[in-house]
Design a protein around this motif. Structure first.
Motif, PDB file in Angstrom:
ATOM      1  N   VAL A  11       4.701  10.504  -6.796  1.00  0.00           N
ATOM      2  CA  VAL A  11       4.459   9.082  -6.540  1.00  0.00           C
ATOM      3  C   VAL A  11       5.567   8.256  -7.179  1.00  0.00           C
ATOM      4  O   VAL A  11       5.980   8.532  -8.310  1.00  0.00           O
ATOM      5  CB  VAL A  11       3.105   8.640  -7.150  1.00  0.00           C
ATOM      6  CG1 VAL A  11       2.964   7.134  -7.163  1.00  0.00           C
ATOM      7  CG2 VAL A  11       1.955   9.279  -6.411  1.00  0.00           C
ATOM      8  N   GLU A  12       6.021   7.255  -6.438  1.00  0.00           N
ATOM      9  CA  GLU A  12       6.940   6.267  -7.016  1.00  0.00           C
ATOM     10  C   GLU A  12       6.536   4.884  -6.528  1.00  0.00           C
ATOM     11  O   GLU A  12       6.603   4.590  -5.331  1.00  0.00           O
ATOM     12  CB  GLU A  12       8.391   6.558  -6.626  1.00  0.00           C
ATOM     13  CG  GLU A  12       9.345   5.556  -7.289  1.00  0.00           C
ATOM     14  CD  GLU A  12      10.809   5.820  -6.968  1.00  0.00           C
ATOM     15  OE1 GLU A  12      11.562   6.220  -7.880  1.00  0.00           O
ATOM     16  OE2 GLU A  12      11.206   5.608  -5.789  1.00  0.00           O
ATOM     17  N   LEU A  13       6.112   4.061  -7.447  1.00  0.00           N
ATOM     18  CA  LEU A  13       5.759   2.678  -7.131  1.00  0.00           C
ATOM     19  C   LEU A  13       6.944   1.813  -7.537  1.00  0.00           C
ATOM     20  O   LEU A  13       7.347   1.798  -8.694  1.00  0.00           O
ATOM     21  CB  LEU A  13       4.508   2.254  -7.910  1.00  0.00           C
ATOM     22  CG  LEU A  13       3.244   3.021  -7.543  1.00  0.00           C
ATOM     23  CD1 LEU A  13       2.214   2.922  -8.641  1.00  0.00           C
ATOM     24  CD2 LEU A  13       2.689   2.501  -6.242  1.00  0.00           C
ATOM     25  N   LYS A  14       7.464   1.067  -6.558  1.00  0.00           N
ATOM     26  CA  LYS A  14       8.704   0.339  -6.800  1.00  0.00           C
ATOM     27  C   LYS A  14       8.461  -1.053  -7.407  1.00  0.00           C
ATOM     28  O   LYS A  14       7.499  -1.742  -7.073  1.00  0.00           O
ATOM     29  CB  LYS A  14       9.481   0.194  -5.496  1.00  0.00           C
ATOM     30  CG  LYS A  14      10.056   1.519  -4.989  1.00  0.00           C
ATOM     31  CD  LYS A  14      10.899   1.304  -3.766  1.00  0.00           C
ATOM     32  CE  LYS A  14      11.722   2.541  -3.415  1.00  0.00           C
ATOM     33  NZ  LYS A  14      11.053   3.816  -3.535  1.00  0.00           N
TER      34      LYS A  14
ATOM     35  N   LEU B 258       0.840  -1.181   0.000  1.00  0.00           N
ATOM     36  CA  LEU B 258       0.000   0.000   0.000  1.00  0.00           C
ATOM     37  C   LEU B 258       0.881   1.238   0.000  1.00  0.00           C
ATOM     38  O   LEU B 258       1.840   1.325   0.777  1.00  0.00           O
ATOM     39  CB  LEU B 258      -0.919   0.009   1.227  1.00  0.00           C
ATOM     40  CG  LEU B 258      -1.729   1.280   1.466  1.00  0.00           C
ATOM     41  CD1 LEU B 258      -2.753   1.485   0.356  1.00  0.00           C
ATOM     42  CD2 LEU B 258      -2.405   1.227   2.824  1.00  0.00           C
ATOM     43  N   LEU B 259       0.543   2.176  -0.881  1.00  0.00           N
ATOM     44  CA  LEU B 259       1.219   3.465  -0.903  1.00  0.00           C
ATOM     45  C   LEU B 259       0.146   4.541  -0.838  1.00  0.00           C
ATOM     46  O   LEU B 259      -0.735   4.594  -1.688  1.00  0.00           O
ATOM     47  CB  LEU B 259       2.046   3.610  -2.183  1.00  0.00           C
ATOM     48  CG  LEU B 259       2.865   4.885  -2.323  1.00  0.00           C
ATOM     49  CD1 LEU B 259       3.916   4.969  -1.224  1.00  0.00           C
ATOM     50  CD2 LEU B 259       3.544   4.942  -3.695  1.00  0.00           C
ATOM     51  N   SER B 260       0.224   5.364   0.172  1.00  0.00           N
ATOM     52  CA  SER B 260      -0.785   6.394   0.379  1.00  0.00           C
ATOM     53  C   SER B 260      -0.124   7.763   0.289  1.00  0.00           C
ATOM     54  O   SER B 260       0.840   8.028   1.009  1.00  0.00           O
ATOM     55  CB  SER B 260      -1.435   6.193   1.755  1.00  0.00           C
ATOM     56  OG  SER B 260      -2.516   7.074   1.919  1.00  0.00           O
TER      57      SER B 260
ATOM     58  N   GLN C 218       3.187  -8.789  -6.906  1.00  0.00           N
ATOM     59  CA  GLN C 218       2.014  -8.934  -6.042  1.00  0.00           C
ATOM     60  C   GLN C 218       1.097  -7.739  -6.058  1.00  0.00           C
ATOM     61  O   GLN C 218      -0.012  -7.800  -5.543  1.00  0.00           O
ATOM     62  CB  GLN C 218       2.475  -9.221  -4.605  1.00  0.00           C
ATOM     63  CG  GLN C 218       3.001 -10.625  -4.444  1.00  0.00           C
ATOM     64  CD  GLN C 218       3.245 -10.996  -3.007  1.00  0.00           C
ATOM     65  OE1 GLN C 218       4.307 -10.724  -2.470  1.00  0.00           O
ATOM     66  NE2 GLN C 218       2.268 -11.620  -2.372  1.00  0.00           N
ATOM     67  N   GLY C 219       1.573  -6.652  -6.645  1.00  0.00           N
ATOM     68  CA  GLY C 219       0.716  -5.486  -6.760  1.00  0.00           C
ATOM     69  C   GLY C 219       0.890  -4.510  -5.614  1.00  0.00           C
ATOM     70  O   GLY C 219       1.202  -4.895  -4.479  1.00  0.00           O
ATOM     71  N   THR C 220       0.679  -3.247  -5.929  1.00  0.00           N
ATOM     72  CA  THR C 220       0.700  -2.180  -4.928  1.00  0.00           C
ATOM     73  C   THR C 220      -0.573  -1.362  -5.068  1.00  0.00           C
ATOM     74  O   THR C 220      -0.914  -0.937  -6.180  1.00  0.00           O
ATOM     75  CB  THR C 220       1.911  -1.239  -5.124  1.00  0.00           C
ATOM     76  OG1 THR C 220       3.116  -1.989  -4.987  1.00  0.00           O
ATOM     77  CG2 THR C 220       1.885  -0.101  -4.102  1.00  0.00           C
ATOM     78  N   THR C 221      -1.250  -1.184  -3.966  1.00  0.00           N
ATOM     79  CA  THR C 221      -2.436  -0.332  -3.968  1.00  0.00           C
ATOM     80  C   THR C 221      -1.989   1.108  -3.756  1.00  0.00           C
ATOM     81  O   THR C 221      -1.331   1.421  -2.759  1.00  0.00           O
ATOM     82  CB  THR C 221      -3.403  -0.731  -2.848  1.00  0.00           C
ATOM     83  OG1 THR C 221      -3.813  -2.085  -3.050  1.00  0.00           O
ATOM     84  CG2 THR C 221      -4.626   0.179  -2.860  1.00  0.00           C
ATOM     85  N   LEU C 222      -2.346   1.958  -4.699  1.00  0.00           N
ATOM     86  CA  LEU C 222      -2.059   3.386  -4.573  1.00  0.00           C
ATOM     87  C   LEU C 222      -3.325   4.097  -4.125  1.00  0.00           C
ATOM     88  O   LEU C 222      -4.378   3.970  -4.757  1.00  0.00           O
ATOM     89  CB  LEU C 222      -1.579   3.975  -5.900  1.00  0.00           C
ATOM     90  CG  LEU C 222      -1.379   5.505  -5.914  1.00  0.00           C
ATOM     91  CD1 LEU C 222      -0.276   5.909  -4.933  1.00  0.00           C
ATOM     92  CD2 LEU C 222      -1.056   5.994  -7.320  1.00  0.00           C
ATOM     93  N   GLN C 223      -3.210   4.793  -3.039  1.00  0.00           N
ATOM     94  CA  GLN C 223      -4.337   5.548  -2.491  1.00  0.00           C
ATOM     95  C   GLN C 223      -3.947   7.023  -2.512  1.00  0.00           C
ATOM     96  O   GLN C 223      -2.984   7.422  -1.844  1.00  0.00           O
ATOM     97  CB  GLN C 223      -4.601   5.085  -1.057  1.00  0.00           C
ATOM     98  CG  GLN C 223      -5.814   5.648  -0.403  1.00  0.00           C
ATOM     99  CD  GLN C 223      -5.889   5.111   1.042  1.00  0.00           C
ATOM    100  OE1 GLN C 223      -5.127   5.522   1.909  1.00  0.00           O
ATOM    101  NE2 GLN C 223      -6.783   4.176   1.266  1.00  0.00           N
ATOM    102  N   VAL C 224      -4.680   7.821  -3.285  1.00  0.00           N
ATOM    103  CA  VAL C 224      -4.395   9.257  -3.358  1.00  0.00           C
ATOM    104  C   VAL C 224      -5.482   9.984  -2.586  1.00  0.00           C
ATOM    105  O   VAL C 224      -6.658   9.946  -2.953  1.00  0.00           O
ATOM    106  CB  VAL C 224      -4.342   9.760  -4.815  1.00  0.00           C
ATOM    107  CG1 VAL C 224      -4.011  11.249  -4.845  1.00  0.00           C
ATOM    108  CG2 VAL C 224      -3.303   8.968  -5.610  1.00  0.00           C
ATOM    109  N   LYS C 225      -5.080  10.634  -1.520  1.00  0.00           N
ATOM    110  CA  LYS C 225      -6.039  11.302  -0.644  1.00  0.00           C
ATOM    111  C   LYS C 225      -6.222  12.760  -1.062  1.00  0.00           C
ATOM    112  O   LYS C 225      -5.276  13.396  -1.511  1.00  0.00           O
ATOM    113  CB  LYS C 225      -5.550  11.210   0.805  1.00  0.00           C
ATOM    114  CG  LYS C 225      -5.496   9.769   1.314  1.00  0.00           C
ATOM    115  CD  LYS C 225      -4.987   9.685   2.740  1.00  0.00           C
ATOM    116  CE  LYS C 225      -3.484   9.858   2.783  1.00  0.00           C
ATOM    117  NZ  LYS C 225      -2.934   9.536   4.134  1.00  0.00           N
ATOM    118  N   PRO C 226      -7.435  13.283  -0.902  1.00  0.00           N
ATOM    119  CA  PRO C 226      -7.703  14.675  -1.323  1.00  0.00           C
ATOM    120  C   PRO C 226      -7.005  15.696  -0.430  1.00  0.00           C
ATOM    121  O   PRO C 226      -6.568  15.380   0.666  1.00  0.00           O
ATOM    122  CB  PRO C 226      -9.226  14.791  -1.200  1.00  0.00           C
ATOM    123  CG  PRO C 226      -9.635  13.713  -0.268  1.00  0.00           C
ATOM    124  CD  PRO C 226      -8.634  12.611  -0.393  1.00  0.00           C
TER     125      PRO C 226
END
Lengths: 111, 116
Positions: free
Chosen positions: A19-22, A10-12, A103-111
């Protein structure tokens, strides 16, 4: 063995933040790397591939063979970027279509 | 109907049942795939078919039996499954394999299987 590792489940981040998803991979040959994305209630779809060197929806990814990485980056995250992101690897000109996913990373972008 | 369509979307079966998952693609593609998506595990490739011929069987137990009668249809026949086989089964297609392979897979929405 061929393997794709996405270390973060999870990346929030806040809207407007970078954003950087590894993604790291292990592969002895000449790999082709991809990022797939799954938005809420939608099917899994291709976002971008390293061979195209393209920017899609503001996202870019550079293949670093020295570090065996293919991190996905975006300078300013938007709420609509919230989704599940999968890094994937295949052998170039694959004769078997074998695409190996992380396995995937969930990206959550908060307002 | 366009794209890749999977039926049923949800399936509950007992360990002694026989059932089948169906996938149909309307994209004119030549390659089709079955993937398994379990909780907390990466997407696992199960089978690949190219022009109705199986080109990859990724050490899948024989209780899963694929069938590809033509390049537009792909089935996964299920027989005497175990509870640990409960997962989301995704079908995908691509234009070609080999020199025509681009790595772009078009996925269906998946069939959610629960084995009791």
């Amino acid at each position: 063995a061929q393997r794709v590792t996405q270390p973060e489940k999870l990346l929030s981040v806040f809207k407007g933040a970078p954003v950087e998803l590894k993604c790291n991979y292990s592969y002895s040959g000449s790999p082709e790397l991809f990022w797939y994305v799954q938005y809420s209630r939608q099917r899994l779809q291709l976002l971008l591939r390293h061979i195209s060197r393209e920017s899609i929806k503001g996202f870019t990814a550079d293949l670093n063979k020295g570090e065996t990485s293919f991190h996905l980056k975006k300078p300013f995250a938007q709420e609509e970027d919230s989704a599940m992101y999968y890094c994937a690897l295949s052998h170039g000109s694959s004769n078997t279509g074998k695409l190996i996913f992380g396995q995937g990373t969930t990206l959550q972008v908060k307002p | 109907e366009t794209g890749v369509t999977q039926t049923p979307r949800h399936l509950v079966m007992g360990m002694t049942n026989k059932k089948s998952l169906k996938c149909e693609q309307h994209l004119g593609h030549n390659a089709m795939y079955w993937y398994k998506q379990s909780a907390k595990k990466p997407l696992e490739l199960m089978f690949v078919y190219s022009l109705e011929e199986r080109v990859e069987n990724n050490s899948v137990p024989s209780r899963f039996s694929p069938e590809c009668p033509n390049s537009s249809h792909l089935f996964l026949h299920l027989h005497t499954l175990q509870p640990e086989d409960s997962a989301l089964y995704l079908c995908a297609s691509s234009q070609d394999l080999g020199a025509g392979y681009t790595g772009e897979l078009f996925f269906g929405e998946g069939s959610r299987l629960t084995v009791l």
